[in-house]
Write a protein that holds these residues in place. Structure first.
Motif, mmCIF file in Angstrom:
data_model
loop_
_atom_site.group_PDB
_atom_site.id
_atom_site.type_symbol
_atom_site.label_atom_id
_atom_site.label_comp_id
_atom_site.label_asym_id
_atom_site.label_seq_id
_atom_site.Cartn_x
_atom_site.Cartn_y
_atom_site.Cartn_z
ATOM 1 N N UNK A 71 0.821 -1.215 0.000
ATOM 2 C CA UNK A 71 0.000 0.000 0.000
ATOM 3 C C UNK A 71 0.851 1.260 0.000
ATOM 4 N N UNK A 72 2.075 1.163 0.546
ATOM 5 C CA UNK A 72 2.958 2.325 0.580
ATOM 6 C C UNK A 72 3.917 2.354 -0.611
ATOM 7 N N UNK A 73 3.754 1.413 -1.540
ATOM 8 C CA UNK A 73 4.611 1.338 -2.726
ATOM 9 C C UNK A 73 3.884 1.744 -4.003
ATOM 10 N N UNK A 74 2.618 2.082 -3.863
ATOM 11 C CA UNK A 74 1.768 2.328 -5.027
ATOM 12 C C UNK A 74 2.134 3.636 -5.728
ATOM 13 N N UNK A 75 2.269 3.570 -7.029
ATOM 14 C CA UNK A 75 2.364 4.759 -7.873
ATOM 15 C C UNK A 75 0.972 5.107 -8.392
ATOM 16 N N UNK A 76 0.265 4.084 -8.875
ATOM 17 C CA UNK A 76 -1.123 4.266 -9.303
ATOM 18 C C UNK A 76 -1.821 2.922 -9.272
ATOM 19 N N UNK A 77 -2.971 2.861 -8.613
ATOM 20 C CA UNK A 77 -3.757 1.625 -8.571
ATOM 21 C C UNK A 77 -5.217 1.971 -8.304
ATOM 22 N N UNK A 78 -6.139 1.424 -9.103
ATOM 23 C CA UNK A 78 -5.845 0.609 -10.279
ATOM 24 C C UNK A 78 -5.396 1.481 -11.440
ATOM 25 N N UNK A 79 -4.507 0.939 -12.245
ATOM 26 C CA UNK A 79 -4.002 1.655 -13.417
ATOM 27 C C UNK A 79 -4.748 1.244 -14.680
ATOM 28 N N UNK A 80 -5.110 -0.032 -14.760
ATOM 29 C CA UNK A 80 -5.765 -0.557 -15.960
ATOM 30 C C UNK A 80 -6.500 -1.841 -15.622
ATOM 31 N N UNK A 81 -7.371 -2.258 -16.548
ATOM 32 C CA UNK A 81 -8.005 -3.575 -16.495
ATOM 33 C C UNK A 81 -7.334 -4.459 -17.544
ATOM 34 N N UNK A 82 -7.001 -5.685 -17.159
ATOM 35 C CA UNK A 82 -6.373 -6.627 -18.078
ATOM 36 C C UNK A 82 -7.457 -7.425 -18.812
ATOM 37 N N UNK A 83 -7.337 -7.455 -20.150
ATOM 38 C CA UNK A 83 -8.177 -8.313 -20.978
ATOM 39 C C UNK A 83 -7.278 -9.130 -21.890
ATOM 40 N N UNK A 84 -7.677 -10.361 -22.178
ATOM 41 C CA UNK A 84 -6.807 -11.267 -22.928
ATOM 42 C C UNK A 84 -7.528 -11.887 -24.108
ATOM 43 N N UNK A 85 -6.821 -11.932 -25.235
ATOM 44 C CA UNK A 85 -7.320 -12.539 -26.458
ATOM 45 C C UNK A 85 -6.368 -13.646 -26.896
ATOM 46 N N UNK A 86 -6.825 -14.502 -27.804
ATOM 47 C CA UNK A 86 -5.925 -15.506 -28.364
ATOM 48 C C UNK A 86 -5.899 -16.819 -27.618
ATOM 49 N N UNK A 87 -4.743 -17.455 -27.623
ATOM 50 C CA UNK A 87 -4.623 -18.840 -27.170
ATOM 51 C C UNK A 87 -4.833 -19.046 -25.678
ATOM 52 N N UNK A 88 -4.395 -18.114 -24.859
ATOM 53 C CA UNK A 88 -4.365 -18.385 -23.419
ATOM 54 C C UNK A 88 -5.741 -18.683 -22.822
ATOM 55 N N UNK A 89 -6.751 -17.810 -22.994
ATOM 56 C CA UNK A 89 -8.072 -18.162 -22.447
ATOM 57 C C UNK A 89 -8.628 -19.438 -23.069
ATOM 58 N N UNK A 90 -8.419 -19.636 -24.373
ATOM 59 C CA UNK A 90 -8.892 -20.842 -25.057
ATOM 60 C C UNK A 90 -8.331 -22.109 -24.417
#
Length: 374
Positions: free
Chosen positions: A127-146
């Motif tokens: 909590x004392x190391x944060x620069x920015x949170x949340x910064x983004x949402x992760x979304x995944x395409x391609x082979x990994x979710x499949x």
């Protein structure tokens, strides 16, 4: 990283912040403690814009695997901050390699996997190391979710289903936002039942939070662009293994790319066109590019080696340095704090006696928030 090289320069620090930078011949006598770095080179602390630092603990299997909640393909409400272990020894190794800021978050098992954070690499309490949170949402395409959900005989097992799940959740969040707004304007309209998944996506739909799209293949990159246009998303392509093959198209779309890892083998089919020439091609095409390790795929401390390899394969030297300092900071919207040596920014500095992009190079000193940590 935002101006010319300063020869025979000084950096004045007060507390955790840089207050003044200039040439030594303009420095007035001051009583502050001094560190003489004559003959050395000082750079802003390096930044890795895509890692899973502290999420997949070093040397452990499932016991330390907190990066993939692969029991539900749609998990935008999960937060990296609730999983990062700053006492993982990889934080120390990253710091020793000159990386002072890392963007870290969930893996790519899920079409929507959770919230990414930008953190410093020194500290005990996240909590004392944060620069920015949340910064983004992760979304995944391609082979990994499949591949993950195919083993479970559960959707998605195709690219179509992966995108359909993402689109469905974004539309749910959009409708949720509309119902909330309607209830605020009309007392007769009930507020929708609280939905943490939808709440987590509201900053994405309003453009206040980025989406980082995991995409290797060219067709997956174009799919990310299609989704982003449909929902007016502020987005970045992560990995972009085949981005160099469609550089003209990406330039026309104003796409930004986190390029890497490319200091690795072609471990799955969608990496068949992997090449360390890619970041140089992207930069030379005018595409805003950061170089990343995807730690632990490539250990974070080798970020400077990845930049050096990119130079060997055609990237401009200065652009490669910017790709591990100011460019990731700009792309991630944290450049007011980190990424360059300027007054008002965090005093995150890395000192080298030799060229930092050489294999044999190692920092002689590393400062985080104005204090020497290495």
């Amino acid at each position: 990283m935002t101006g010319e090289i300063i020869k025979d320069g000084y950096i004045q620090i007060k507390g955790s912040v840089i207050v003044q930078v200039g040439r030594c011949n303009t420095l007035r006598n001051i009583d502050d403690e001094r560190i003489d770095l004559n003959g050395s080179f000082v750079y802003p602390g390096f930044i890795d814009a895509h890692t899973h630092l502290g999420m997949f603990e070093d040397g452990l299997n499932f016991e330390g695997d907190d990066g993939n909640e692969d029991t539900d393909p749609i998990t935008p409400h999960l937060r990296a901050l609730d999983a990062i272990n700053p006492l993982d020894r990889c934080f120390t190794e990253a710091l020793e390699g000159g990386i002072t800021t890392a963007i870290t978050g969930p893996g790519s098992a899920n079409p929507i996997s959770g919230q990414i954070a930008a953190v410093k690499t020194y500290g005990r309490c996240i909590d004392r190391m944060v620069v920015k949170a949340p910064l983004a949402i992760k979304m995944s395409l391609g082979e990994n979710p499949k591949s993950v959900y195919r083993e479970k005989s559960q959707s998605p097992v195709t690219r179509m289903a992966t995108v359909a799940l993402i689109r469905e959740q974004l539309y749910k969040a959009k409708r949720y936002a509309e119902e909330k707004l309607r209830s605020q304007k009309d007392d007769e309209c009930d507020e929708p039942e609280y939905d943490l998944k939808c709440e987590s996506l509201l900053p994405v739909l309003s453009g206040k939070m980025q989406v980082h799209f995991h995409a290797h293949r060219a067709d997956d990159i174009f799919t990310a662009i299609r989704i982003a246009k449909e929902f007016h998303l502020d987005y970045v392509i992560v990995h972009g293994t085949e981005a160099h093959m469609i550089a003209e198209d990406l330039k026309a779309e104003g796409v930004r790319v986190f390029s890497g890892p490319f200091l690795s083998d072609r471990s799955k089919p969608e990496l068949k066109n992997l090449t360390p020439k890619s970041p140089g091609i992207l930069m030379n095409s005018g595409i805003q590019t950061a170089i990343v390790t995807d730690h632990p795929v490539i250990p974070l401390q080798y970020l400077h080696m990845c930049a050096g390899l990119a130079v060997r394969e055609g990237a401009d030297y200065e652009q490669a340095l910017k790709a591990i300092t100011i460019e990731p900071a700009r792309i991630c919207g944290i450049d007011k704090r980190v990424g360059s040596i300027e007054a008002g920014k965090d005093a995150d500095l890395v000192v080298f006696e030799t060229d930092p992009l050489l294999l044999a190079s190692k920092p002689s000193m590393v400062f985080v928030d104005g204090i020497r940590r290495v």
